[in-house]
Scaffold this active site. Sequence first.
Site, PDB file in Angstrom:
ATOM      1  N   GLY A  93      -5.960  -2.537  -0.991  1.00  0.00           N
ATOM      2  CA  GLY A  93      -5.296  -3.702  -1.924  1.00  0.00           C
ATOM      3  C   GLY A  93      -5.528  -4.397  -2.482  1.00  0.00           C
ATOM      4  O   GLY A  93      -4.653  -4.830  -3.728  1.00  0.00           O
ATOM      5  N   GLU A 131      -1.114 -10.825   3.178  1.00  0.00           N
ATOM      6  CA  GLU A 131      -0.412  -9.486   4.713  1.00  0.00           C
ATOM      7  C   GLU A 131      -1.008 -10.353   6.043  1.00  0.00           C
ATOM      8  O   GLU A 131      -0.501 -10.336   7.500  1.00  0.00           O
ATOM      9  CB  GLU A 131      -1.380  -8.743   4.433  1.00  0.00           C
ATOM     10  N   GLY A 148       0.459  -1.618   6.659  1.00  0.00           N
ATOM     11  CA  GLY A 148      -0.963  -0.635   7.100  1.00  0.00           C
ATOM     12  C   GLY A 148      -2.876  -0.951   7.459  1.00  0.00           C
ATOM     13  O   GLY A 148      -2.720  -2.249   7.020  1.00  0.00           O
ATOM     14  N   ALA A 149      -3.260  -0.135   7.075  1.00  0.00           N
ATOM     15  CA  ALA A 149      -4.611  -0.898   7.005  1.00  0.00           C
ATOM     16  C   ALA A 149      -5.427   1.041   6.482  1.00  0.00           C
ATOM     17  O   ALA A 149      -5.290   1.588   6.489  1.00  0.00           O
ATOM     18  CB  ALA A 149      -4.444  -0.453   8.829  1.00  0.00           C
ATOM     19  N   ASP A 150      -6.351   0.451   6.174  1.00  0.00           N
ATOM     20  CA  ASP A 150      -7.264   0.850   5.634  1.00  0.00           C
ATOM     21  C   ASP A 150      -8.359   1.719   6.793  1.00  0.00           C
ATOM     22  O   ASP A 150      -9.309   2.794   7.319  1.00  0.00           O
ATOM     23  CB  ASP A 150      -8.452   0.630   5.307  1.00  0.00           C
ATOM     24  N   GLY A 170       0.905  -1.403   0.195  1.00  0.00           N
ATOM     25  CA  GLY A 170      -0.042  -0.176  -0.395  1.00  0.00           C
ATOM     26  C   GLY A 170       0.803   1.443  -0.100  1.00  0.00           C
ATOM     27  O   GLY A 170       2.450   1.255   0.084  1.00  0.00           O
ATOM     28  N   LYS A 180      -8.323  -4.642   6.338  1.00  0.00           N
ATOM     29  CA  LYS A 180      -7.396  -4.368   5.845  1.00  0.00           C
ATOM     30  C   LYS A 180      -7.839  -4.940   4.355  1.00  0.00           C
ATOM     31  O   LYS A 180      -8.383  -5.669   3.963  1.00  0.00           O
ATOM     32  CB  LYS A 180      -6.105  -5.321   6.148  1.00  0.00           C
ATOM     33  N   GLY A 181      -6.745  -4.862   3.203  1.00  0.00           N
ATOM     34  CA  GLY A 181      -7.657  -5.102   2.289  1.00  0.00           C
ATOM     35  C   GLY A 181      -7.409  -4.433   0.660  1.00  0.00           C
ATOM     36  O   GLY A 181      -8.390  -4.473   0.225  1.00  0.00           O
TER      37      GLY A 181
END
Length: 216
Positions: free
Chosen positions: A96, A102, A81-83, A29, A93-94
């Site tokens: 991307g 991950e 990272g994280a959303d 990310g 997450k995810g």
Amino acid sequence: MGVEDDKRVAAEAAAREVADGMVVGLGTGTTVSYLIPALASRRPEVRYVATSPTTATAARRAGLNVIDFEGVERLDLAIDGADQVAASRWLVKGGGGAHTREKIVASAAARFVVIVSSNKLVDRLTPPVPLELLEFGIDATLRLIGALGPVRLRDVPRSPDGGVIADLMAPFDDPGVLADRLDSLAGVVEHGLFPPALVSDVIVGEDGRVRSGPTR
Ligand code: 5RP
């Protein structure tokens, strides 16, 4: 100072946790894209496992020693990272579509450090929850997931492992309950809900400075 500065300072702080001799997992990310040059400029004797071809390519270009995950049983550290980061330390997450790799990398690490700009901090997680689905029987899998709420197939390439990337759009109260349901569905390779037990530390960039994220 803006979001990009906040991502960069969080990534640079995490880079300082990397020491010679470690095997380190690299997430995927834009926040991780700030981590790679920060690690390259330190040039420690470190081996890296990448969670996506994009990260592997960027890391190798920066001169990092990227090795195959096969043959590695344990990582000393993983940084990603994280959303969304909830006050409870549940993560989504995810964004991307790399959440399967991950989660495997984070689970293999003695410490999993999450790096985010402060706009990723939320009181409660909200949809979408990213999914990776096996192509085999996908219509039957989508019907099963549909019992939880609407699912949208993402218009993106398959994962490096051939999985179909989708998002569950259903609102949810308890991420643990939803994670258990998704874990129990055949055909769901992985979902983007990461439990607090996986998270060792959250480094937050805010107003161009680093601060700690929610603690246990
Ligand atoms: C990729 C991820 C990323 O870590 C997440 O989407 C955050 O990305 P960014 O740092 O670009 O905001 O889970 O699958």
